[in-house]
Design a protein around this motif. Structure first.
Motif, PDB file in Angstrom:
ATOM      1  N   THR A 266       0.956  -1.554   0.065  1.00  0.00           N
ATOM      2  CA  THR A 266       0.332   0.309  -0.153  1.00  0.00           C
ATOM      3  C   THR A 266       0.856   1.048  -0.151  1.00  0.00           C
ATOM      4  OG1 THR A 266      -0.117  -0.105   2.474  1.00  0.00           O
ATOM      5  CG2 THR A 266      -1.748  -1.290   0.992  1.00  0.00           C
ATOM      6  N   PHE A 267       0.479   2.620  -0.323  1.00  0.00           N
ATOM      7  CA  PHE A 267       1.502   3.535  -0.715  1.00  0.00           C
ATOM      8  C   PHE A 267       0.388   4.906  -0.464  1.00  0.00           C
ATOM      9  CE2 PHE A 267       0.438   1.861  -4.841  1.00  0.00           C
ATOM     10  CZ  PHE A 267      -0.734   3.145  -5.019  1.00  0.00           C
ATOM     11  N   GLU A 268       0.498   6.049  -0.125  1.00  0.00           N
ATOM     12  CA  GLU A 268      -0.229   6.939   0.275  1.00  0.00           C
ATOM     13  C   GLU A 268      -0.537   7.746  -0.928  1.00  0.00           C
ATOM     14  OE1 GLU A 268       0.913   8.621   3.715  1.00  0.00           O
ATOM     15  OE2 GLU A 268       0.699   7.095   4.933  1.00  0.00           O
ATOM     16  N   GLU A 269      -2.031   8.797  -0.857  1.00  0.00           N
ATOM     17  CA  GLU A 269      -1.577   9.488  -2.203  1.00  0.00           C
ATOM     18  C   GLU A 269      -1.407  10.830  -1.356  1.00  0.00           C
ATOM     19  OE1 GLU A 269      -2.914   9.372  -5.151  1.00  0.00           O
ATOM     20  OE2 GLU A 269      -3.419   6.867  -4.997  1.00  0.00           O
ATOM     21  N   PHE A 270      -0.247  11.361  -2.803  1.00  0.00           N
ATOM     22  CA  PHE A 270      -0.674  13.060  -2.196  1.00  0.00           C
ATOM     23  C   PHE A 270      -1.393  13.564  -2.690  1.00  0.00           C
ATOM     24  CE2 PHE A 270       4.095  10.992  -3.607  1.00  0.00           C
ATOM     25  CZ  PHE A 270       4.608  10.858  -2.581  1.00  0.00           C
ATOM     26  N   GLU A 271      -1.251  14.507  -1.725  1.00  0.00           N
ATOM     27  CA  GLU A 271      -2.746  15.315  -1.376  1.00  0.00           C
ATOM     28  C   GLU A 271      -2.348  16.911  -2.494  1.00  0.00           C
ATOM     29  OE1 GLU A 271      -3.732  16.376   2.968  1.00  0.00           O
ATOM     30  OE2 GLU A 271      -4.300  14.316   2.840  1.00  0.00           O
ATOM     31  N   MET A 272      -1.334  17.252  -1.738  1.00  0.00           N
ATOM     32  CA  MET A 272      -0.779  18.487  -2.429  1.00  0.00           C
ATOM     33  C   MET A 272      -1.167  17.958  -4.754  1.00  0.00           C
ATOM     34  SD  MET A 272       2.464  21.208  -3.069  1.00  0.00           S
ATOM     35  CE  MET A 272       2.460  21.407  -1.208  1.00  0.00           C
ATOM     36  N   PRO A 273      -2.134  18.932  -4.856  1.00  0.00           N
ATOM     37  CA  PRO A 273      -1.683  18.817  -6.570  1.00  0.00           C
ATOM     38  C   PRO A 273      -0.619  19.302  -7.499  1.00  0.00           C
ATOM     39  CG  PRO A 273      -3.458  20.930  -6.069  1.00  0.00           C
ATOM     40  CD  PRO A 273      -2.483  20.207  -4.718  1.00  0.00           C
ATOM     41  N   ILE A 274      -0.836  18.706  -8.394  1.00  0.00           N
ATOM     42  CA  ILE A 274       0.560  18.931  -9.923  1.00  0.00           C
ATOM     43  C   ILE A 274      -0.318  20.207 -10.522  1.00  0.00           C
ATOM     44  CG2 ILE A 274       1.667  18.133 -11.562  1.00  0.00           C
ATOM     45  CD1 ILE A 274       1.414  15.250 -10.671  1.00  0.00           C
ATOM     46  N   PRO A 275       0.658  21.317  -9.953  1.00  0.00           N
ATOM     47  CA  PRO A 275       0.534  22.697 -11.347  1.00  0.00           C
ATOM     48  C   PRO A 275       0.092  22.440 -12.117  1.00  0.00           C
ATOM     49  CG  PRO A 275       2.376  22.526 -10.354  1.00  0.00           C
ATOM     50  CD  PRO A 275       1.901  21.157  -9.615  1.00  0.00           C
ATOM     51  N   ASP A 276      -0.796  23.337 -13.655  1.00  0.00           N
ATOM     52  CA  ASP A 276      -1.045  22.757 -15.065  1.00  0.00           C
ATOM     53  C   ASP A 276      -0.295  23.359 -15.157  1.00  0.00           C
ATOM     54  OD1 ASP A 276      -2.294  22.230 -17.052  1.00  0.00           O
ATOM     55  OD2 ASP A 276      -4.277  23.056 -16.507  1.00  0.00           O
ATOM     56  N   ILE A 277       0.247  22.924 -16.544  1.00  0.00           N
ATOM     57  CA  ILE A 277       0.891  24.060 -17.260  1.00  0.00           C
ATOM     58  C   ILE A 277       0.452  25.204 -17.777  1.00  0.00           C
ATOM     59  CG2 ILE A 277       2.688  21.737 -17.698  1.00  0.00           C
ATOM     60  CD1 ILE A 277       1.842  21.254 -20.268  1.00  0.00           C
ATOM     61  N   ASN A 278       1.460  26.089 -18.735  1.00  0.00           N
ATOM     62  CA  ASN A 278       0.916  27.516 -18.865  1.00  0.00           C
ATOM     63  C   ASN A 278       1.306  27.386 -21.191  1.00  0.00           C
ATOM     64  OD1 ASN A 278       0.084  29.008 -16.816  1.00  0.00           O
ATOM     65  ND2 ASN A 278       2.694  29.633 -16.520  1.00  0.00           N
ATOM     66  N   THR A 279       0.422  26.733 -21.774  1.00  0.00           N
ATOM     67  CA  THR A 279       0.612  26.860 -23.019  1.00  0.00           C
ATOM     68  C   THR A 279       0.702  27.907 -23.775  1.00  0.00           C
ATOM     69  OG1 THR A 279       0.013  24.174 -22.871  1.00  0.00           O
ATOM     70  CG2 THR A 279       0.509  25.378 -24.808  1.00  0.00           C
ATOM     71  N   GLU A 280       1.674  28.379 -24.353  1.00  0.00           N
ATOM     72  CA  GLU A 280       1.842  29.322 -25.223  1.00  0.00           C
ATOM     73  C   GLU A 280       2.181  28.883 -26.769  1.00  0.00           C
ATOM     74  OE1 GLU A 280       4.864  31.898 -23.749  1.00  0.00           O
ATOM     75  OE2 GLU A 280       3.868  32.477 -22.501  1.00  0.00           O
ATOM     76  N   VAL A 281       1.065  29.442 -27.238  1.00  0.00           N
ATOM     77  CA  VAL A 281       1.508  28.685 -29.003  1.00  0.00           C
ATOM     78  C   VAL A 281       0.968  30.109 -29.496  1.00  0.00           C
ATOM     79  CG1 VAL A 281      -0.348  27.648 -30.401  1.00  0.00           C
ATOM     80  CG2 VAL A 281      -0.334  26.452 -28.475  1.00  0.00           C
ATOM     81  N   GLU A 282       2.093  30.403 -30.437  1.00  0.00           N
ATOM     82  CA  GLU A 282       2.328  31.059 -31.395  1.00  0.00           C
ATOM     83  C   GLU A 282       1.140  30.902 -33.007  1.00  0.00           C
ATOM     84  OE1 GLU A 282       5.408  33.332 -31.005  1.00  0.00           O
ATOM     85  OE2 GLU A 282       6.054  32.921 -29.364  1.00  0.00           O
ATOM     86  N   THR A 283       1.100  31.921 -33.403  1.00  0.00           N
ATOM     87  CA  THR A 283       1.275  31.259 -35.279  1.00  0.00           C
ATOM     88  C   THR A 283       2.676  31.661 -35.127  1.00  0.00           C
ATOM     89  OG1 THR A 283       1.399  33.701 -35.524  1.00  0.00           O
ATOM     90  CG2 THR A 283      -1.481  32.638 -35.394  1.00  0.00           C
ATOM     91  N   GLY A 284       2.386  30.092 -36.875  1.00  0.00           N
ATOM     92  CA  GLY A 284       3.548  29.492 -37.717  1.00  0.00           C
ATOM     93  C   GLY A 284       3.917  28.228 -37.840  1.00  0.00           C
ATOM     94  N   ILE A 285       5.149  28.090 -37.504  1.00  0.00           N
ATOM     95  CA  ILE A 285       5.451  26.410 -37.623  1.00  0.00           C
ATOM     96  C   ILE A 285       5.674  26.159 -36.237  1.00  0.00           C
ATOM     97  CG2 ILE A 285       8.172  27.099 -37.285  1.00  0.00           C
ATOM     98  CD1 ILE A 285       8.691  24.439 -37.964  1.00  0.00           C
ATOM     99  N   ALA A 286       5.429  26.640 -35.002  1.00  0.00           N
ATOM    100  CA  ALA A 286       5.148  25.586 -33.452  1.00  0.00           C
ATOM    101  C   ALA A 286       3.445  25.633 -33.455  1.00  0.00           C
ATOM    102  CB  ALA A 286       5.869  27.166 -32.680  1.00  0.00           C
ATOM    103  N   ALA A 287       3.157  26.444 -34.126  1.00  0.00           N
ATOM    104  CA  ALA A 287       1.669  26.228 -34.101  1.00  0.00           C
ATOM    105  C   ALA A 287       0.965  25.105 -34.642  1.00  0.00           C
ATOM    106  CB  ALA A 287       0.961  27.500 -34.165  1.00  0.00           C
ATOM    107  N   ASP A 288       1.692  24.273 -35.455  1.00  0.00           N
ATOM    108  CA  ASP A 288       1.187  23.701 -36.519  1.00  0.00           C
ATOM    109  C   ASP A 288       1.423  22.175 -35.841  1.00  0.00           C
ATOM    110  OD1 ASP A 288      -0.297  25.530 -37.975  1.00  0.00           O
ATOM    111  OD2 ASP A 288       1.519  25.649 -39.380  1.00  0.00           O
ATOM    112  N   ILE A 289       2.711  22.514 -35.204  1.00  0.00           N
ATOM    113  CA  ILE A 289       3.040  20.904 -34.684  1.00  0.00           C
ATOM    114  C   ILE A 289       2.098  19.972 -33.718  1.00  0.00           C
ATOM    115  CG2 ILE A 289       5.254  19.702 -33.270  1.00  0.00           C
ATOM    116  CD1 ILE A 289       7.109  22.632 -34.123  1.00  0.00           C
ATOM    117  N   GLU A 290       1.963  19.058 -34.073  1.00  0.00           N
ATOM    118  CA  GLU A 290       0.958  18.196 -32.703  1.00  0.00           C
ATOM    119  C   GLU A 290       1.419  17.160 -32.091  1.00  0.00           C
ATOM    120  OE1 GLU A 290      -2.140  16.510 -35.108  1.00  0.00           O
ATOM    121  OE2 GLU A 290      -2.947  18.552 -35.960  1.00  0.00           O
TER     122      GLU A 290
END
Length: 260
Positions: free
Chosen positions: A222-246
């Protein structure tokens, strides 16, 4: 990964969770940018149950025919330090992209797969490089994203299982070495034969799959669940080639992240 996915489908509850995911599923953060402009970044997160590690290529010229190269596990884990860059061809083959990986959540049991085999146009090649690794106290803190470290208070692991391959890729044999906690003894399983093995011998094998247990897991599993949530990421999408990457699952698998 097919076995884990099959067991997950057979054991998952109404909410979609299962013991397999609770035990083995971690989370990886991927930073993606075009090769010609690394300032433009797309960040995403992917859940995974297996972490594949890339071996360095064998040296072309060897001073000794009996020479077997060695590499520490920590060198392979640099793949997830958030700084090491992997350049690949973007989807469609029109541009190149840079990817960097770091860990967001580490599970109670971490499974590493060493990419020891490679297919070429004629046959299967095996990289015989020996991976040196600790049996106890493997610390993954340096590979966790800084924003996620408070949500992962326990970062040390002990090895509990080691699958190794002996011989040539087509005719070799697999052996499993497991740690029996009640007796603190290592055993080697080969077909129906089970025999004790010294810990020093475990560290000298051609490891293929390793299972590490987080140190906060109790003796009954058995193990304990960590109560502190993992922070979400900040996704920054720009127009151009980077925005087309999947971030397609097959692209992540090629990079060594197996989606579960």
């Amino acid at each position: 990964s097919w076995l884990m996915n099959y067991l997950h489908k057979k054991t998952k509850g109404k909410e979609g969770n299962s013991l397999i995911h609770d035990v083995f599923q971690g989370e990886v953060q991927v930073r993606l940018s075009p090769a010609n402009d690394e300032a433009r970044i797309i960040e995403s997160k992917e859940k995974t149950m297996l972490m594949s590690l890339d071996l360095p290529d064998e040296p072309l010229f060897k001073d000794n025919l009996d020479f077997i190269p060695q590499v520490p596990l920590f060198h392979l884990l640099e793949k997830f330090n958030g700084e090491k860059a992997f350049e690949t061809i973007a989807k469609g083959g029109e541009a190149r992209e840079i990817r960097r990986y770091s860990l967001r959540r580490i599970p109670p049991y971490m499974v590493f797969v060493v990419k020891r085999f490679r297919n070429n146009n004629f046959f299967i090649e095996k990289n015989p490089t020996i991976v040196t690794f600790p049996l106890k106290g493997l610390d993954l803190r340096d590979y966790i994203h800084p924003d996620c470290q408070p949500a992962n208070p326990e970062t040390k692991y002990d090895l509990v299982a080691n699958v190794c391959h002996d011989g040539k890729p087509e005719k070799g044999t697999y052996k499993v070495q497991v740690f029996h906690q009640p007796t603190a003894q290592w055993y080697e399983i080969h077909d129906l034969r089970v025999s004790p093995v010294l810990p020093q011998m475990v560290a000298l094998t051609e490891s293929y799959i390793q299972v590490y247990q987080r140190q906060d897991v109790k003796s009954d599993g058995t193990f304990e669940e960590f109560e502190m949530p993992i922070p979400d990421i900040n996704t920054e999408v720009e127009t151009g080639i980077a925005a087309d990457i999947e971030m397609a699952p097959e692209d992540l698998a090629e990079a060594g992240i197996i989606i579960g």
